[in-house]
Design an enzyme around this catalytic site. Structure first.
Site, PDB file in Angstrom:
ATOM      1  N   ASP A 141       9.565  -8.758  -4.382  1.00  0.00           N
ATOM      2  CA  ASP A 141       9.918  -7.335  -4.299  1.00  0.00           C
ATOM      3  C   ASP A 141       9.099  -6.475  -5.257  1.00  0.00           C
ATOM      4  O   ASP A 141       9.249  -5.260  -5.277  1.00  0.00           O
ATOM      5  CB  ASP A 141      11.409  -7.144  -4.600  1.00  0.00           C
ATOM      6  CG  ASP A 141      12.294  -7.755  -3.526  1.00  0.00           C
ATOM      7  OD1 ASP A 141      11.858  -7.818  -2.362  1.00  0.00           O
ATOM      8  OD2 ASP A 141      13.412  -8.176  -3.862  1.00  0.00           O
ATOM      9  N   CYS A 142       8.235  -7.091  -6.046  1.00  0.00           N
ATOM     10  CA  CYS A 142       7.451  -6.386  -7.069  1.00  0.00           C
ATOM     11  C   CYS A 142       6.005  -6.233  -6.608  1.00  0.00           C
ATOM     12  O   CYS A 142       5.324  -7.228  -6.329  1.00  0.00           O
ATOM     13  CB  CYS A 142       7.515  -7.168  -8.379  1.00  0.00           C
ATOM     14  SG  CYS A 142       6.395  -6.580  -9.661  1.00  0.00           S
ATOM     15  N   GLY A 143       5.517  -5.003  -6.540  1.00  0.00           N
ATOM     16  CA  GLY A 143       4.144  -4.734  -6.120  1.00  0.00           C
ATOM     17  C   GLY A 143       3.115  -5.387  -7.030  1.00  0.00           C
ATOM     18  O   GLY A 143       2.110  -5.927  -6.556  1.00  0.00           O
ATOM     19  N   ARG A 181       3.020  -9.000  -6.136  1.00  0.00           N
ATOM     20  CA  ARG A 181       2.349  -9.213  -4.844  1.00  0.00           C
ATOM     21  C   ARG A 181       0.835  -9.045  -4.980  1.00  0.00           C
ATOM     22  O   ARG A 181       0.052  -9.809  -4.398  1.00  0.00           O
ATOM     23  CB  ARG A 181       2.896  -8.258  -3.777  1.00  0.00           C
ATOM     24  CG  ARG A 181       4.310  -8.577  -3.340  1.00  0.00           C
ATOM     25  CD  ARG A 181       4.731  -7.769  -2.122  1.00  0.00           C
ATOM     26  NE  ARG A 181       4.604  -6.336  -2.280  1.00  0.00           N
ATOM     27  CZ  ARG A 181       5.559  -5.523  -2.734  1.00  0.00           C
ATOM     28  NH1 ARG A 181       6.741  -6.018  -3.087  1.00  0.00           N
ATOM     29  NH2 ARG A 181       5.355  -4.238  -2.822  1.00  0.00           N
TER      30      ARG A 181
END
Length: 142
Positions: free
Chosen positions: A10-12, A15
């Protein structure tokens, strides 16, 4: 050769870091640390090998940091570690472990310093920032 990322999908930043690892042709071991948190010994090892303090490795934004009173100067390092193990959302991310070292990859480009293989082509972060050119070279900003 093993590369491991303690990842939050869920963390850019997490990712983007995973994308940079894969752009080097490496398929890492992906540990979704919110589902499979590291034990206290592993967490201490990640923090020490990355050269950080516990305060650097603890995440405040979007966590129960304040609610748990972790901002109190009276909290010991052991209490902070115990809170991070109990509430893995408090672990800053992503930590990456490679044969060349351990880094907390914030920003995601810090992973480039410890990848054992070069980038294989262009890479653009989710926000549109170009960080690797078509030749696999780091783009200079500023």
């Amino acid at each position: 050769m093993t590369v491991t990322i303690y990842h939050n999908p869920d963390c850019g930043t997490s990712r983007n870091t995973l994308g940079l690892i894969r752009n080097a042709g490496i398929e890492p071991v992906v540990i979704e640390y919110l589902k499979h948190p590291p034990d206290q010994a592993t967490l201490v090892e990640l923090i020490v090998k990355s050269g950080l303090s516990i305060h650097d490795a603890i995440r405040q934004k979007g966590t129960p940091y304040l609610e748990l009173g972790l901002d109190s100067p009276s909290k010991t390092k052991m209490e902070l570690l115990e809170a991070m193990v109990t509430h893995p959302i408090l672990i800053n991310r992503p930590f990456v472990v490679t044969p060349l070292g351990v880094r907390l990859c914030r920003p995601s480009e810090l992973v480039l310093d410890i990848l054992p293989q070069p980038q294989r082509g262009a890479f653009v972060k989710e926000d549109g920032e170009r960080v690797i050119d078509e030749h696999g070279e780091r783009v200079k900003h500023g």
